[in-house]
Scaffold this motif. Structure first.
Motif, PDB file in Angstrom:
ATOM      1  N   SER A 155       0.987  -1.482   0.058  1.00 22.43           N
ATOM      2  CA  SER A 155       0.049  -0.100  -0.095  1.00 22.43           C
ATOM      3  C   SER A 155       0.845   1.210   0.079  1.00 22.43           C
ATOM      4  N   ALA A 156       0.285   2.346  -0.771  1.00 25.76           N
ATOM      5  CA  ALA A 156       1.118   3.538  -0.682  1.00 25.76           C
ATOM      6  C   ALA A 156       0.165   4.784  -0.310  1.00 25.76           C
ATOM      7  N   PHE A 157       0.781   5.825   0.428  1.00 26.19           N
ATOM      8  CA  PHE A 157       0.077   6.657   0.915  1.00 26.19           C
ATOM      9  C   PHE A 157       0.636   8.040   0.513  1.00 26.19           C
ATOM     10  N   ASP A 158       0.105   9.249  -0.070  1.00 28.04           N
ATOM     11  CA  ASP A 158       0.787  10.391  -0.327  1.00 28.04           C
ATOM     12  C   ASP A 158       1.180  11.137   1.119  1.00 28.04           C
ATOM     13  N   HIS A 159       1.712  12.206   0.959  1.00 28.76           N
ATOM     14  CA  HIS A 159       2.043  13.144   2.018  1.00 28.76           C
ATOM     15  C   HIS A 159       1.092  13.750   2.910  1.00 28.76           C
ATOM     16  N   LEU A 160      -0.477  13.643   2.508  1.00 27.56           N
ATOM     17  CA  LEU A 160      -1.384  14.101   3.288  1.00 27.56           C
ATOM     18  C   LEU A 160      -1.877  12.960   3.894  1.00 27.56           C
ATOM     19  N   GLY A 161      -1.566  11.606   3.693  1.00 33.60           N
ATOM     20  CA  GLY A 161      -2.272  10.410   4.293  1.00 33.60           C
ATOM     21  C   GLY A 161      -3.042   9.704   3.529  1.00 33.60           C
ATOM     22  N   ASN A 162      -3.430  10.259   2.358  1.00 29.87           N
ATOM     23  CA  ASN A 162      -4.374   9.655   1.209  1.00 29.87           C
ATOM     24  C   ASN A 162      -3.916   8.314   0.717  1.00 29.87           C
ATOM     25  N   VAL A 163      -4.900   7.230   0.610  1.00 27.07           N
ATOM     26  CA  VAL A 163      -4.268   6.037  -0.330  1.00 27.07           C
ATOM     27  C   VAL A 163      -3.888   6.435  -1.700  1.00 27.07           C
ATOM     28  N   VAL A 164      -2.817   5.882  -2.248  1.00 25.45           N
ATOM     29  CA  VAL A 164      -2.352   6.265  -3.561  1.00 25.45           C
ATOM     30  C   VAL A 164      -2.408   4.803  -4.265  1.00 25.45           C
ATOM     31  N   ASP A 165      -2.250   3.558  -3.482  1.00 26.40           N
ATOM     32  CA  ASP A 165      -2.385   2.549  -4.238  1.00 26.40           C
ATOM     33  C   ASP A 165      -2.692   1.533  -3.074  1.00 26.40           C
ATOM     34  N   GLY A 166      -3.596   0.551  -3.154  1.00 22.57           N
ATOM     35  CA  GLY A 166      -3.987  -0.380  -2.291  1.00 22.57           C
ATOM     36  C   GLY A 166      -3.214  -1.637  -2.033  1.00 22.57           C
ATOM     37  N   PRO A 167      -3.348  -2.524  -1.175  1.00 21.32           N
ATOM     38  CA  PRO A 167      -4.680  -2.790  -0.774  1.00 21.32           C
ATOM     39  C   PRO A 167      -5.523  -2.115   0.220  1.00 21.32           C
ATOM     40  N   ALA A 168      -4.683  -1.090   0.827  1.00 23.06           N
ATOM     41  CA  ALA A 168      -5.417  -0.309   1.886  1.00 23.06           C
ATOM     42  C   ALA A 168      -6.299   0.532   1.389  1.00 23.06           C
ATOM     43  N   ALA A 169      -7.566   0.573   1.851  1.00 22.90           N
ATOM     44  CA  ALA A 169      -8.707   1.304   1.400  1.00 22.90           C
ATOM     45  C   ALA A 169      -8.945   2.762   2.363  1.00 22.90           C
ATOM     46  N   ARG A 170      -8.396   2.777   3.336  1.00 19.48           N
ATOM     47  CA  ARG A 170      -8.552   3.819   4.233  1.00 19.48           C
ATOM     48  C   ARG A 170      -7.474   4.807   4.344  1.00 19.48           C
ATOM     49  N   ALA A 171      -7.671   6.187   4.686  1.00 15.22           N
ATOM     50  CA  ALA A 171      -6.491   6.970   4.797  1.00 15.22           C
ATOM     51  C   ALA A 171      -5.761   6.761   6.120  1.00 15.22           C
ATOM     52  N   LEU A 172      -4.500   7.383   6.305  1.00 16.29           N
ATOM     53  CA  LEU A 172      -3.874   7.194   7.454  1.00 16.29           C
ATOM     54  C   LEU A 172      -4.363   7.992   8.574  1.00 16.29           C
ATOM     55  N   ARG A 173      -4.092   7.801   9.773  1.00 16.85           N
ATOM     56  CA  ARG A 173      -4.521   8.669  10.948  1.00 16.85           C
ATOM     57  C   ARG A 173      -3.535   9.876  10.846  1.00 16.85           C
ATOM     58  N   THR A 174      -4.089  11.021  11.031  1.00 19.25           N
ATOM     59  CA  THR A 174      -3.483  12.170  11.119  1.00 19.25           C
ATOM     60  C   THR A 174      -3.697  13.039  12.377  1.00 19.25           C
TER      61      THR A 174
END
Length: 143
Positions: free
Chosen positions: A105-124
Motif C-alpha cells: 500500500s502507498a499513501f501520499d504526504h497528506l495520508g491519502n491512499v495512492v495504491d492499495g490494498p489499503a482502503a482507508r487514509a492514514l491517521r493524522t
C-alpha cells in the motif's frame, strides 16, 4: 530480477548513499518531547537555508509507531501515524510517499491512499506552530 540481484543492487545503492553529504538528506529521524497533550519538537529540526528537509520521522519510546511530519509550506505541516491502515504494519517513507513493506500500500504526504490494498487514509494529527516550536496534538486525531 531474482531476489539475490535485487538485494545486491539495494545494498550497493545504500552504500552509495552513505558517501553522500548530509546536505543531500531529505529527512531526519528525531526524538520528540512528549508533553501532556502531545509531542513537540523545534522547527529547526527541518533545517534552514540550503539544508532544509521535506519531512522528519519522529520516534519516542512511548509511541507504538513513529509519526512522519511533512512540511507542506512555510507554516503548513501534516503529521501522519506510520501504521498502515490495511493490516497495521509500520510504514516506510520515500520521497513524498509512505509505503507498506507488507503488502505494498502507498499513501501520499497528506495520508491519502495512492495504491492499495489499503482502503482507508492514514491517521493524522493537528499540527500547530508556536514561536519556533511545532506541537502535534495527540489527543485529537483528524482521522
Amino acid at each position: 530480477m531474482d531476489r539475490r540481484d535485487f538485494l545486491k543492487g539495494g545494498c550497493i545503492a545504500c552504500l552509495s548513499g552513505l558517501v553522500l553529504s548530509s546536505s543531500c538528506t531529505s529527512y531526519h529521524y528525531v526524538t520528540g518531547t512528549l508533553v501532556r497533550d502531545g509531542i513537540t519538537l523545534p522547527l529547526s529540526r527541518f533545517g534552514s537555508g540550503g539544508d532544509t528537509v521535506r519531512y522528519v520521522v519522529i520516534r519516542h519510546e512511548s509511541l507504538r509507531f513513529p509519526i512522519c511530519l511533512f512540511r507542506n509550506g512555510t507554516d503548513s505541516f501534516t503529521a501522519l501515524w506510520m501504521q498502515c491502515s490495511h493490516q497495521g504494519a509500520e510504514l516506510q517513507v520515500a520521497g513524498n510517499q509512505l509505503t507498506c513493506p507488507a503488502h505494498g500500500s502507498a499513501f501520499d504526504h497528506l495520508g491519502n491512499v495512492v495504491d492499495g490494498p489499503a482502503a482507508r487514509a492514514l491517521r493524522t494529527f493537528p499540527v500547530s506552530l508556536r514561536d519556533s516550536e511545532l506541537f502535534i496534538d495527540l489527543r485529537k486525531p483528524n482521522t
